[in-house]
Design a protein around this motif. Structure first.
Motif, short mmCIF file in Angstrom:
data_model
loop_
_atom_site.label_atom_id
_atom_site.label_comp_id
_atom_site.label_asym_id
_atom_site.label_seq_id
_atom_site.Cartn_x
_atom_site.Cartn_y
_atom_site.Cartn_z
N LEU A 1 0.83 -1.20 0.00
CA LEU A 1 0.00 0.00 0.00
C LEU A 1 0.87 1.26 0.00
O LEU A 1 0.61 2.20 -0.74
N GLU A 2 1.91 1.24 0.78
CA GLU A 2 2.84 2.37 0.84
C GLU A 2 3.53 2.59 -0.51
O GLU A 2 3.70 3.73 -0.95
N SER A 3 3.89 1.51 -1.18
CA SER A 3 4.54 1.62 -2.49
C SER A 3 3.62 2.27 -3.51
O SER A 3 4.05 3.13 -4.29
N ILE A 4 2.37 1.88 -3.51
CA ILE A 4 1.39 2.47 -4.44
C ILE A 4 1.25 3.97 -4.18
O ILE A 4 1.25 4.78 -5.10
N ILE A 5 1.15 4.32 -2.92
CA ILE A 5 0.96 5.73 -2.56
C ILE A 5 2.16 6.58 -2.99
O ILE A 5 2.00 7.67 -3.53
N TYR A 6 3.36 6.08 -2.77
CA TYR A 6 4.53 6.85 -3.16
C TYR A 6 4.70 6.91 -4.68
O TYR A 6 5.27 7.86 -5.20
N LEU A 7 4.20 5.91 -5.38
CA LEU A 7 4.21 5.98 -6.85
C LEU A 7 3.34 7.14 -7.35
O LEU A 7 3.69 7.79 -8.33
N PHE A 8 2.22 7.38 -6.67
CA PHE A 8 1.36 8.50 -7.05
C PHE A 8 2.07 9.83 -6.88
O PHE A 8 1.77 10.79 -7.57
N LEU A 9 2.98 9.91 -5.95
CA LEU A 9 3.66 11.16 -5.65
C LEU A 9 4.79 11.47 -6.62
O LEU A 9 5.17 12.63 -6.78
N ALA B 1 -9.80 -7.91 7.74
CA ALA B 1 -10.87 -7.51 6.82
C ALA B 1 -11.02 -5.99 6.82
O ALA B 1 -11.25 -5.39 5.77
N LYS B 2 -10.88 -5.39 7.99
CA LYS B 2 -10.95 -3.92 8.06
C LYS B 2 -9.81 -3.30 7.27
O LYS B 2 -10.01 -2.34 6.52
N MET B 3 -8.61 -3.83 7.45
CA MET B 3 -7.45 -3.28 6.74
C MET B 3 -7.63 -3.44 5.23
O MET B 3 -7.33 -2.51 4.47
N SER B 4 -8.10 -4.59 4.80
CA SER B 4 -8.31 -4.81 3.37
C SER B 4 -9.40 -3.90 2.83
O SER B 4 -9.31 -3.43 1.69
N ALA B 5 -10.41 -3.62 3.64
CA ALA B 5 -11.51 -2.77 3.20
C ALA B 5 -11.09 -1.31 3.04
O ALA B 5 -11.66 -0.59 2.22
N VAL B 6 -10.11 -0.86 3.81
CA VAL B 6 -9.69 0.55 3.70
C VAL B 6 -8.62 0.75 2.64
O VAL B 6 -8.20 1.88 2.40
N ARG B 7 -8.18 -0.31 2.00
CA ARG B 7 -7.13 -0.20 0.98
C ARG B 7 -7.52 0.76 -0.14
O ARG B 7 -6.79 1.71 -0.44
N LYS B 8 -8.66 0.53 -0.77
CA LYS B 8 -9.08 1.39 -1.88
C LYS B 8 -9.36 2.83 -1.45
O LYS B 8 -8.94 3.76 -2.13
N PRO B 9 -10.05 3.05 -0.32
CA PRO B 9 -10.23 4.45 0.11
C PRO B 9 -8.91 5.18 0.40
O PRO B 9 -8.78 6.36 0.10
N ILE B 10 -7.93 4.47 0.96
CA ILE B 10 -6.63 5.10 1.23
C ILE B 10 -5.93 5.42 -0.08
O ILE B 10 -5.36 6.51 -0.25
N ILE B 11 -5.99 4.50 -1.03
CA ILE B 11 -5.39 4.75 -2.34
C ILE B 11 -6.07 5.93 -3.02
O ILE B 11 -5.41 6.82 -3.56
N TYR B 12 -7.40 5.98 -2.99
CA TYR B 12 -8.15 7.09 -3.59
C TYR B 12 -7.77 8.42 -2.95
O TYR B 12 -7.53 9.40 -3.64
N ARG B 13 -7.71 8.44 -1.62
CA ARG B 13 -7.39 9.68 -0.91
C ARG B 13 -6.00 10.17 -1.30
O ARG B 13 -5.80 11.35 -1.57
N SER C 1 2.65 12.38 6.04
CA SER C 1 2.24 12.22 7.44
C SER C 1 1.12 11.20 7.60
O SER C 1 0.89 10.71 8.71
N ASN C 2 0.42 10.86 6.54
CA ASN C 2 -0.66 9.87 6.61
C ASN C 2 -0.30 8.60 5.86
O ASN C 2 -1.18 7.87 5.41
N ARG C 3 0.99 8.33 5.74
CA ARG C 3 1.39 7.11 5.04
C ARG C 3 0.99 5.90 5.88
O ARG C 3 1.00 5.95 7.11
N PRO C 4 0.59 4.83 5.23
CA PRO C 4 0.18 3.65 5.98
C PRO C 4 1.36 3.01 6.71
O PRO C 4 2.41 2.79 6.12
N SER C 5 1.17 2.77 7.98
CA SER C 5 2.17 2.09 8.80
C SER C 5 1.41 1.39 9.93
O SER C 5 0.19 1.57 10.08
N GLU C 6 2.13 0.63 10.71
CA GLU C 6 1.49 -0.05 11.83
C GLU C 6 0.88 0.97 12.79
O GLU C 6 -0.26 0.83 13.23
#
Length: 169
Positions: free
Chosen positions: A17-25, A92-104, A140-145
């Motif tokens: 997820l972090e890799s995808i987000i940084y690719l957008f940047l 399941a919660k983490m998997s469900a927020v994947r697309k919204p985090i990518i969209y944001r 500051s909102n990058r996905p991490s533990e």
């Protein structure tokens, strides 16, 4: 603590997820760097915003920036958590927020692109500030533990599992 998939690898999930987000940047970051250096070379950077201003251009840019910020910060977290109220399993919660985090983050990368474009068109340093705001939002909102612990308000076993490395037993 409940998991739907006992083999769920949170570290792999977060890293992908972090890799995808940084690719957008990458694209807005390259564009901003190039524009900044080109404008600086020809002396096209302006520190004043209201001098010789193009009200229509700045208004359209402000509307775009405002829309992105409102769409991704005002009610985003509350709406996501409300949609996940009935889901008990953490994976399941983490998997469900994947697309919204990518969209944001895609929207924030678009906002950073608006900053780069505004700097390119007008040379106003206010667009460097716009770019910086979106860069800060993304990093500051990058996905991490720790991000997921705070986002879901985890406590007890779930928090311990999230902060420890590896998969559940």
């Amino acid at each position: 603590m409940k998991l739907r998939d006992s083999d769920f690898d949170k570290t792999k999930f977060i890293k992908s997820l972090e890799s995808i987000i940084y690719l957008f940047l990458v694209l807005p970051l390259i564009a901003f760097g190039w524009v900044f250096l080109e404008k600086e070379k020809v002396g096209g950077l302006r520190a004043t915003f209201f001098e010789n201003t193009d009200v229509m251009f700045h208004s359209v840019m402000a509307i775009g920036i405002g829309y992105i910020l409102m769409r991704t910060t005002a009610t985003w977290k509350r709406d996501i958590l409300r949609a996940l109220d009935k889901t008990q399993e953490l994976d399941a919660k983490m998997s469900a927020v994947r697309k919204p985090i990518i969209y944001r983050n895609l929207m924030w990368a678009l906002g950073a692109g608006i900053g780069a474009y505004g700097l390119y068109e007008k040379g106003d340093m206010v667009y460097a500030l716009v770019f910086t705001v979106f860069l800060l939002l993304i990093t500051s909102n990058r996905p991490s533990e720790r991000y997921f612990v705070k986002f879901f308000g985890l406590k007890g076993d779930e928090k311990d599992w999230m902060l420890k490395s590896g998969t559940p037993k």
